[in-house]
Structures are given as structure tokens and as C-alpha cells.
Design a protein around this motif. Structure first.
Motif, mmCIF file in Angstrom:
data_model
loop_
_atom_site.group_PDB
_atom_site.id
_atom_site.type_symbol
_atom_site.label_atom_id
_atom_site.label_comp_id
_atom_site.label_asym_id
_atom_site.label_seq_id
_atom_site.Cartn_x
_atom_site.Cartn_y
_atom_site.Cartn_z
ATOM 1 N N ASP A 193 0.753 -1.259 -0.044
ATOM 2 C CA ASP A 193 -0.088 -0.080 -0.037
ATOM 3 C C ASP A 193 0.848 1.143 -0.025
ATOM 4 O OD1 ASP A 193 -2.326 -1.530 0.126
ATOM 5 O OD2 ASP A 193 -2.869 -1.201 1.894
ATOM 6 N N GLU A 194 1.794 1.376 0.676
ATOM 7 C CA GLU A 194 2.829 2.311 0.817
ATOM 8 C C GLU A 194 3.496 2.617 -0.350
ATOM 9 O OE1 GLU A 194 5.285 1.649 4.223
ATOM 10 O OE2 GLU A 194 3.840 2.165 5.786
ATOM 11 N N LEU A 195 3.795 1.619 -1.082
ATOM 12 C CA LEU A 195 4.569 1.751 -2.200
ATOM 13 C C LEU A 195 3.684 2.342 -3.393
ATOM 14 C CD1 LEU A 195 7.026 0.826 -3.970
ATOM 15 C CD2 LEU A 195 5.900 -1.187 -4.532
ATOM 16 N N ALA A 196 2.617 1.673 -3.326
ATOM 17 C CA ALA A 196 1.203 2.199 -4.435
ATOM 18 C C ALA A 196 0.901 3.825 -3.970
ATOM 19 C CB ALA A 196 0.162 1.426 -4.291
ATOM 20 N N ARG A 197 1.020 4.165 -2.735
ATOM 21 C CA ARG A 197 0.759 5.430 -2.378
ATOM 22 C C ARG A 197 1.861 6.480 -2.729
ATOM 23 N NH1 ARG A 197 -1.820 3.397 2.442
ATOM 24 N NH2 ARG A 197 -4.109 3.476 1.645
ATOM 25 N N GLY A 198 3.192 5.966 -3.105
ATOM 26 C CA GLY A 198 4.092 6.844 -3.641
ATOM 27 C C GLY A 198 5.247 7.168 -2.779
ATOM 28 N N LYS A 199 5.098 6.440 -1.528
ATOM 29 C CA LYS A 199 6.177 6.603 -0.574
ATOM 30 C C LYS A 199 7.689 6.237 -1.175
ATOM 31 C CE LYS A 199 4.853 6.583 4.309
ATOM 32 N NZ LYS A 199 4.928 5.545 5.320
ATOM 33 N N SER A 200 8.525 7.092 -0.522
ATOM 34 C CA SER A 200 9.874 6.939 -0.952
ATOM 35 C C SER A 200 10.198 5.543 -0.175
ATOM 36 C CB SER A 200 10.959 7.842 -0.580
ATOM 37 O OG SER A 200 11.157 7.711 0.849
ATOM 38 N N MET A 201 11.134 4.869 -1.133
ATOM 39 C CA MET A 201 11.767 3.336 -0.644
ATOM 40 C C MET A 201 12.258 3.227 0.863
ATOM 41 S SD MET A 201 10.567 1.088 -2.540
ATOM 42 C CE MET A 201 11.612 -0.399 -2.564
ATOM 43 N N ASP A 202 13.276 4.603 0.860
ATOM 44 C CA ASP A 202 13.719 4.737 2.265
ATOM 45 C C ASP A 202 12.617 4.513 3.343
ATOM 46 O OD1 ASP A 202 16.222 4.927 1.267
ATOM 47 O OD2 ASP A 202 16.468 7.058 1.550
ATOM 48 N N LYS A 203 11.701 5.360 3.313
ATOM 49 C CA LYS A 203 10.574 5.301 4.255
ATOM 50 C C LYS A 203 10.019 3.857 4.501
ATOM 51 C CE LYS A 203 9.783 10.248 4.384
ATOM 52 N NZ LYS A 203 8.859 11.322 4.333
ATOM 53 N N ILE A 204 9.664 3.314 3.083
ATOM 54 C CA ILE A 204 8.972 2.060 3.091
ATOM 55 C C ILE A 204 9.850 0.870 3.804
ATOM 56 C CG2 ILE A 204 8.227 0.158 1.612
ATOM 57 C CD1 ILE A 204 7.418 2.367 -0.456
ATOM 58 N N LEU A 205 10.983 0.844 3.479
ATOM 59 C CA LEU A 205 12.033 -0.004 4.112
ATOM 60 C C LEU A 205 12.440 0.470 5.660
ATOM 61 C CD1 LEU A 205 14.080 -0.898 1.136
ATOM 62 C CD2 LEU A 205 11.942 -1.949 1.754
ATOM 63 N N ARG A 206 11.991 1.418 6.057
ATOM 64 C CA ARG A 206 12.279 1.794 7.336
ATOM 65 C C ARG A 206 13.753 2.152 7.659
ATOM 66 N NH1 ARG A 206 7.242 1.570 6.071
ATOM 67 N NH2 ARG A 206 5.713 1.216 7.624
ATOM 68 N N GLN A 207 14.302 2.739 6.747
ATOM 69 C CA GLN A 207 15.722 3.309 6.751
ATOM 70 C C GLN A 207 15.957 4.714 7.322
ATOM 71 O OE1 GLN A 207 17.213 2.275 2.963
ATOM 72 N NE2 GLN A 207 17.284 0.098 3.377
#
Length: 116
Positions: free
Chosen positions: A102-116
Motif C-alpha cells: 500500500d505504501e509503495l502504491a501511495r508513492g512513498k519513498s523506498m527509504d521510508k517504506i524500508l524503514r531506513q
């Protein structure tokens, strides 16, 4: 452990839906794979093997090489339920994956999605 229908559903059946959801929002299959591999510890070959073997979600997560230690940082609501409050460990892993997609589809950056 409750016997939810999703536990016995083949991961390979849902995987194309994850990709479709991401691609509708201009994200890629590679990004979907990256998110799945981050959560589960599978490498691309291991992920493809799970898909080829038509393993169900229970097996997919049971055979995951190393669930990411930062997965507990995934918070939010999926299907009207807070993922951090789900008591069944398998259902929580499935919902973590849903939340990441869902986060990916909403356009969040990969850094945020991968909790970095």
C-alpha cells in the motif's frame, strides 16, 4: 491459531495482484520484489522459487530466511485493522506485507517504506 483462508492461499496467486496495484501507481515489479525481499529475507531467486512452487502464505512465511528486525516499525491500518495490534503472528506478517505494498502504491519513498 485461527485458520484463515488467506493462510492456505497460494502466494503466487496474490503476487501478480501486488504488482498490478503498484504498476497502476507507476511503481515497478522490481520495487515490489525489493519490498518483499526486505520483509522476508528472500533473495530474488528464493522469491521466484516460492512462486514457482505455488507455496501458500503459511509456507511462504515459515520458510522465509530472515524476517526483517525492523518490521515492527510498520504501523497503520490495513483492512480496517491496525497491523501493530494483530495478535496472530502469521496474519500480522501478511498484513505487514499488505501495508508495505500500500505504501509503495501511495508513492512513498523506498527509504521510508524500508524503514531506513
Amino acid at each position: 491459531m485461527a485458520n484463515h483462508k488467506i493462510f492456505t492461499m497460494a502466494f503466487a496467486r496474490v503476487y501478480p495482484l501486488y504488482i498490478q496495484k503498484a504498476e497502476r501507481k507507476n511503481r515497478t515489479k522490481e520495487e515490489v520484489d525489493q519490498v518483499i525481499c526486505w520483509l522476508t529475507g528472500y533473495d530474488p531467486a528464493g522469491l521466484q522459487q516460492q512462486i514457482d512452487q505455488q507455496n501458500d502464505f503459511a509456507t511462504f512465511f515459515a520458510e522465509a530466511p530472515a524476517l526483517h528486525p525492523n518490521r515492527s516499525l510498520i504501523k497503520g491500518v490495513v483492512c480496517g485493522v491496525r497491523v501493530e495490534e494483530i495478535e496472530d503472528p502469521l496474519m500480522q506478517q501478511i498484513r505487514y506485507l499488505d501495508k508495505l505494498i500500500d505504501e509503495l502504491a501511495r508513492g512513498k519513498s523506498m527509504d521510508k517504506i524500508l524503514r531506513q
